[in-house]
Write a protein that holds these residues in place. Sequence first.
Motif, PDB file in Angstrom:
ATOM      1  N   THR A  12       0.631   6.029   3.857  1.00 36.99           N
ATOM      2  CA  THR A  12      -0.953   5.832   2.954  1.00 36.99           C
ATOM      3  C   THR A  12      -0.745   4.650   2.192  1.00 36.99           C
ATOM      4  N   ILE A  13       0.286   4.687   1.146  1.00 41.00           N
ATOM      5  CA  ILE A  13       0.318   3.759   0.350  1.00 41.00           C
ATOM      6  C   ILE A  13       0.590   2.269   0.682  1.00 41.00           C
ATOM      7  N   GLN A  19      -3.785  -3.676   2.839  1.00 43.79           N
ATOM      8  CA  GLN A  19      -5.152  -3.885   2.972  1.00 43.79           C
ATOM      9  C   GLN A  19      -5.806  -4.747   1.853  1.00 43.79           C
ATOM     10  N   VAL A  20      -5.331  -4.194   0.714  1.00 44.00           N
ATOM     11  CA  VAL A  20      -5.909  -5.071  -0.561  1.00 44.00           C
ATOM     12  C   VAL A  20      -5.245  -6.412  -0.621  1.00 44.00           C
ATOM     13  N   HIS A  21      -4.068  -6.535  -0.011  1.00 47.26           N
ATOM     14  CA  HIS A  21      -3.311  -7.930  -0.030  1.00 47.26           C
ATOM     15  C   HIS A  21      -4.127  -8.827   1.056  1.00 47.26           C
ATOM     16  N   PHE A  79      -4.411   5.128 -11.488  1.00 46.72           N
ATOM     17  CA  PHE A  79      -5.067   4.245 -12.528  1.00 46.72           C
ATOM     18  C   PHE A  79      -5.157   3.043 -11.909  1.00 46.72           C
ATOM     19  N   VAL A  80      -4.038   2.496 -11.451  1.00 46.14           N
ATOM     20  CA  VAL A  80      -3.957   0.897 -11.016  1.00 46.14           C
ATOM     21  C   VAL A  80      -4.855   0.824  -9.849  1.00 46.14           C
ATOM     22  N   GLN A  81      -4.826   1.645  -8.863  1.00 44.06           N
ATOM     23  CA  GLN A  81      -6.012   1.587  -7.920  1.00 44.06           C
ATOM     24  C   GLN A  81      -7.472   1.547  -8.361  1.00 44.06           C
ATOM     25  N   LEU A 166      -8.591  10.854  -0.313  1.00 49.23           N
ATOM     26  CA  LEU A 166      -9.513  10.779   0.576  1.00 49.23           C
ATOM     27  C   LEU A 166     -10.710   9.679   0.416  1.00 49.23           C
ATOM     28  N   THR A 167     -10.647   9.288  -0.794  1.00 47.77           N
ATOM     29  CA  THR A 167     -11.607   8.190  -1.159  1.00 47.77           C
ATOM     30  C   THR A 167     -11.172   6.634  -0.229  1.00 47.77           C
ATOM     31  N   TYR A 168      -9.814   6.980   0.483  1.00 52.35           N
ATOM     32  CA  TYR A 168      -9.404   5.792   1.280  1.00 52.35           C
ATOM     33  C   TYR A 168     -10.169   5.762   2.780  1.00 52.35           C
ATOM     34  N   ILE A 169     -10.734   7.002   2.885  1.00 52.36           N
ATOM     35  CA  ILE A 169     -11.287   7.309   4.231  1.00 52.36           C
ATOM     36  C   ILE A 169     -12.126   6.066   4.751  1.00 52.36           C
ATOM     37  N   ARG A 170     -13.388   5.643   4.054  1.00 51.61           N
ATOM     38  CA  ARG A 170     -14.086   4.532   4.452  1.00 51.61           C
ATOM     39  C   ARG A 170     -13.275   3.424   4.366  1.00 51.61           C
ATOM     40  N   ASP A 171     -12.344   3.044   3.384  1.00 52.11           N
ATOM     41  CA  ASP A 171     -11.728   1.835   3.494  1.00 52.11           C
ATOM     42  C   ASP A 171     -10.956   1.622   4.773  1.00 52.11           C
ATOM     43  N   PHE A 172     -10.209   2.711   5.200  1.00 50.74           N
ATOM     44  CA  PHE A 172      -9.534   2.592   6.185  1.00 50.74           C
ATOM     45  C   PHE A 172     -10.192   2.523   7.749  1.00 50.74           C
ATOM     46  N   GLN A 173     -11.371   2.897   7.511  1.00 51.25           N
ATOM     47  CA  GLN A 173     -12.156   2.840   8.914  1.00 51.25           C
ATOM     48  C   GLN A 173     -12.508   1.364   9.060  1.00 51.25           C
ATOM     49  N   LYS A 174     -12.443   0.448   8.035  1.00 53.63           N
ATOM     50  CA  LYS A 174     -12.491  -0.832   8.353  1.00 53.63           C
ATOM     51  C   LYS A 174     -11.252  -1.773   8.951  1.00 53.63           C
TER      52      LYS A 174
END
Length: 208
Positions: A12-13, A19-21, A79-81, A166-174
């Motif tokens: 996941t990490i 993705q961010v990169h 915190f960084v994320q 769990l807050t990554y769910i919407r991000d990973f759907q993209k």
Amino acid sequence: MLNIAAVLCIATIYVRYKQVHALNPEESRIIKLNKAGLVLGLLSCFGLTVVANFQKTAFFIVHVCGAVLTFGMGSLYMFVQTILSYQMQPKIHGKQVFWIRLLVVIWCGVSAFSMLTCSSLLYSGNFGTDIVQKLHWNPEDRGYVLHMITTAAEWSMSFSFFGFFLTYIRDFQKISLRVEANLHGLTLYDTAPCPVNNERTRLLSRDL
């Protein structure tokens, strides 16, 4: 279970890092924070494997070091994320994601403070020297309340980690992932590479 969880967290990490990169290829500040988040996340996962393989009653110091890595580096990773989410809104995503992650980080911070405070008091020596080896607690035992608060805070902190993922769910759907195998030759001998077609053969028939 914890070792399997560590492997899933690493995956996941790493996906989040890529993705961010990909979304911010030229933002130097975001790139640095993203790399720092990757390192912190991997250290937290390593600490989780240490906790899993060195039990508290047998290797107390090693177990505590693993717990510090897991919760300490994990909290810094969150915190960084959250800072990255702030930097990327509203261009990449909305403000709602940032506020949700900020609330989870505050939840984690309150749990961490409670756990550190109560565990420090519990293991200060005022409640006996056999607390480390104690597995079963009764309400009339000395330090019972501190033990219960420490345990509840530890579980609360763990659930905050899961909640943050769990807050990554919407991000990973993209995004979508696939594994591909590229042939460098027509044989597996150590000879000069043979020309092959520029065709990519999928290792898996379906997207992961």
